[in-house]
Design a protein around this motif. Sequence first.
Motif, mmCIF file in Angstrom:
data_model
loop_
_atom_site.group_PDB
_atom_site.id
_atom_site.type_symbol
_atom_site.label_atom_id
_atom_site.label_comp_id
_atom_site.label_asym_id
_atom_site.label_seq_id
_atom_site.Cartn_x
_atom_site.Cartn_y
_atom_site.Cartn_z
ATOM 1 N N PHE A 1 81.490 37.294 116.441
ATOM 2 C CA PHE A 1 80.669 38.170 117.281
ATOM 3 C C PHE A 1 80.592 37.634 118.714
ATOM 4 O O PHE A 1 80.609 38.398 119.682
ATOM 5 C CB PHE A 1 79.273 38.290 116.681
ATOM 6 C CG PHE A 1 78.513 39.498 117.143
ATOM 7 C CD1 PHE A 1 79.166 40.640 117.576
ATOM 8 C CD2 PHE A 1 77.128 39.494 117.139
ATOM 9 C CE1 PHE A 1 78.450 41.759 118.003
ATOM 10 C CE2 PHE A 1 76.407 40.599 117.568
ATOM 11 C CZ PHE A 1 77.074 41.732 117.996
ATOM 12 N N SER B 1 81.557 45.417 112.866
ATOM 13 C CA SER B 1 80.218 45.991 112.651
ATOM 14 C C SER B 1 80.115 46.649 111.280
ATOM 15 O O SER B 1 79.081 46.555 110.618
ATOM 16 C CB SER B 1 79.893 46.999 113.754
ATOM 17 O OG SER B 1 79.898 46.382 115.026
ATOM 18 N N CYS C 1 79.613 43.871 108.786
ATOM 19 C CA CYS C 1 78.244 43.337 108.834
ATOM 20 C C CYS C 1 77.257 44.316 108.217
ATOM 21 O O CYS C 1 76.344 43.910 107.490
ATOM 22 C CB CYS C 1 77.853 43.031 110.281
ATOM 23 S SG CYS C 1 78.721 41.632 110.992
ATOM 24 N N TYR D 1 71.597 34.977 117.362
ATOM 25 C CA TYR D 1 73.034 35.183 117.228
ATOM 26 C C TYR D 1 73.447 36.648 117.259
ATOM 27 O O TYR D 1 74.610 36.964 117.007
ATOM 28 C CB TYR D 1 73.536 34.535 115.940
ATOM 29 C CG TYR D 1 73.424 33.034 115.953
ATOM 30 C CD1 TYR D 1 73.864 32.292 117.045
ATOM 31 C CD2 TYR D 1 72.872 32.348 114.883
ATOM 32 C CE1 TYR D 1 73.760 30.910 117.067
ATOM 33 C CE2 TYR D 1 72.769 30.956 114.887
ATOM 34 C CZ TYR D 1 73.217 30.257 115.985
ATOM 35 O OH TYR D 1 73.106 28.893 116.009
ATOM 36 N N THR D 2 72.525 37.535 117.534
ATOM 37 C CA THR D 2 72.885 38.959 117.638
ATOM 38 C C THR D 2 72.452 39.591 118.961
ATOM 39 O O THR D 2 73.230 40.317 119.576
ATOM 40 C CB THR D 2 72.278 39.776 116.483
ATOM 41 O OG1 THR D 2 70.857 39.577 116.456
ATOM 42 C CG2 THR D 2 72.873 39.369 115.153
ATOM 43 N N GLN E 1 74.622 38.678 122.183
ATOM 44 C CA GLN E 1 75.961 39.266 122.082
ATOM 45 C C GLN E 1 75.908 40.783 122.257
ATOM 46 O O GLN E 1 76.738 41.364 122.964
ATOM 47 C CB GLN E 1 76.601 38.905 120.735
ATOM 48 C CG GLN E 1 77.007 37.446 120.626
ATOM 49 C CD GLN E 1 75.893 36.592 120.044
ATOM 50 O OE1 GLN E 1 74.705 36.849 120.242
ATOM 51 N NE2 GLN E 1 76.272 35.543 119.319
ATOM 52 N N LEU E 2 74.943 41.409 121.568
ATOM 53 C CA LEU E 2 74.797 42.860 121.720
ATOM 54 C C LEU E 2 74.481 43.222 123.162
ATOM 55 O O LEU E 2 75.010 44.209 123.700
ATOM 56 C CB LEU E 2 73.694 43.375 120.788
ATOM 57 C CG LEU E 2 74.047 43.510 119.311
ATOM 58 C CD1 LEU E 2 72.793 43.841 118.506
ATOM 59 C CD2 LEU E 2 75.108 44.572 119.093
#
Length: 312
Positions: free
Chosen positions: A110, A247, A250, A202-203, A206-207
């Motif tokens: 990611f 995605s 996930c 961790y999201t 990045q998003l």
Amino acid sequence: MKNFSEVTSFNLSAYYGMDSLMPFYFSIFFVIYVTIAIESVTLIGVIYCDKSLHEPMYFLLCNLAVNGFYGGTALLPAMLSNLLTHSYEISLPLCQTQIFAVHTYAITEFTILAVMSYDRYVAICYPLLYHTIMPQRIVKLIVFIWIYPFLGFLIVLMFSIQLKFCNRTIDKVYCMNYLLVKLACTDTSAANIVGLFSVALYTIPQLGMIFYSYAHILRICLISFNSSKFKALRTCTPHLLAIVNYSIGCFCEIALSRFDNSSLSDQTKLFLSLYFLIFPPILNPAIYGLSIQHIREKLLKLFSRNKRIGVQ
């Protein structure tokens, strides 16, 4: 009173549904692993050997291929060994090692995709400065791509390592951190808090990077509205496909772990649980190899040269 600290191995119960078709599953996963290895090595080799491809975008693509092979190796050799030996137990140290490898693969994947979106943002929004900005930053970005997930998740894993366990059954073919925490018979509040914090860590960045980059890319393309900008926008296609592919994996993993899946067949649950570990490493080299003209041309030349040598 039972001493729960004596639990030193776990039973991977999802393997039992594969017993009757063991040769089939072994063959499929062996072919998948060989395919991942060949695709990754070929893509890296083509980029390494051709100096015209020594650019930031292709360096990031090499890192994506390396991480895909790393993720496949975290899972498939152990799966092949378990299927071959009919041994569906995993020791606590090996389980923790697999957890570290699987999670760092997912976070690194990611992170690479987020950095690749930044690369496309600079290339399209600041084309005249691209060869000044990115070459200066690419080494730092690559170091960050690998250090950030590995050091960060090591802290998360330290909380799980300290737990004592009162159950040995993991309903998967590999270990995951949240499944290990669920088996604990001691207080898991600290591990759960750290786990939730790590998910956000961790999201969200990045998003944010991906949405920020593509919002500006679309804005520039709509304002400029010329053929060169839309041609540059097409270079984002393989990256967007890679993001969508990852995605989906996930989402499958989250849906499988957080919602009732008792109505699903064993084969469906197996497919959903393995998607994010298998399909990105397989499809990313193919997507980029077929979509990017420079790489496609080099691959065609390589294969045609090998064909002529074989004929001679």
